[in-house]
Design an enzyme around this catalytic site. Sequence first.
Site, PDB file in Angstrom:
ATOM      1  CB  SER A  22      -0.894   0.001   1.250  1.00  0.00           C
ATOM      2  OG  SER A  22      -1.519   1.254   1.444  1.00  0.00           O
TER       3      SER A  22
ATOM      4  CE1 TYR B 139      -3.652  -2.362   5.346  1.00  0.00           C
ATOM      5  CE2 TYR B 139      -3.043  -0.261   4.374  1.00  0.00           C
ATOM      6  CZ  TYR B 139      -3.517  -1.540   4.239  1.00  0.00           C
ATOM      7  OH  TYR B 139      -3.839  -2.019   2.984  1.00  0.00           O
TER       8      TYR B 139
ATOM      9  CE  LYS C 116      -1.316  -4.313   3.394  1.00  0.00           C
ATOM     10  NZ  LYS C 116      -1.674  -5.581   2.697  1.00  0.00           N
TER      11      LYS C 116
END
Length: 322
Positions: free
Chosen positions: A122, A146, A150
């Site tokens: 991402s 997050y 990642k």
Amino acid sequence: MPKVLITGAAGFIGQLLAERLLSEPQYQLILTDVILPPIPERSLNPSNAITIKADLCDPSSLTLLFSSSAPLDAAILLHGIMSSGAEANFDLGMQVNLHATLSVLEQLRQLPSPIRVLYASSQAVYGQPLPAVIDETVQPTPEGSYGTQKLMCEALINDYTRRGFIDGVALRFPTICVRPGKPTAAASSFLSGMIREPLSRKECVIPLKDRHFRSWLCSPRTLAENLVFALSVDFQGKLPLHKRVVNMPGIGVSVQDMMDSLAKVAGEEKLKFLKEETDPVTERILRSWGTEFDNTLAYSVGFKKDVSFEQAVRDYIENEGI
């Protein structure tokens, strides 16, 4: 017939990709998720797919999945807890986004030969301060759990590829828009809601009062084509074994641009369903992300450019039969 495992296959991108791959007769798919994923209704070759319910955080479930799906030619890792969800529940985000991915990679490492692995990363791996335009040389410094999870998985993909365990690549997705269905736990969920909800005569809350705020977006159609391309492209000579990371193509779009596209395609009256409010937590996450990317590397590999946000709106209306 290439045999491809898709994790997180019950989600929007998993279903989108499964439908695209099943439009061709040569792919055999294993679709898995924590719930039993459906075979997309519009698939042209539905008999080429099987579905398996599996919890990637459960070792016994994981073992059963891989014993049922072997041998494999490729794996596409789409499972995950989205940005706001991972920020709200750190333990769950770590378990699903990091530890489950590591467990899957360990299973893949045991295969007789390295297979192509596509990892859905991402743009959230980037955090401020950032240059006006971002490329792969910019140091990722995520400002959210997050993005951190990642980034850690990207490092695993790089090292497993360098060691010859897999033939992997981490693809940093833009925000995919316009998504059908219900809002998700992603901080960027409102970006699809801005189009989807007014077309259904429902209200969408924009979580910041700034129409100049820009996001890096990609249409579902372009993403699906690029993922299919990534399954078979030869990365040798294009990406070093220890740097298998690509920022996927997208386009920079402001909130005002999106409102203008909605009005042009569906009519000015749809704008009355958009409500602008300030959500400090969501706005902080959104403003930590990059807004413009240099996709030179992606294009040099052969990935496809996106067209325009207006076209993404038209695609959504056509696909949903609105």
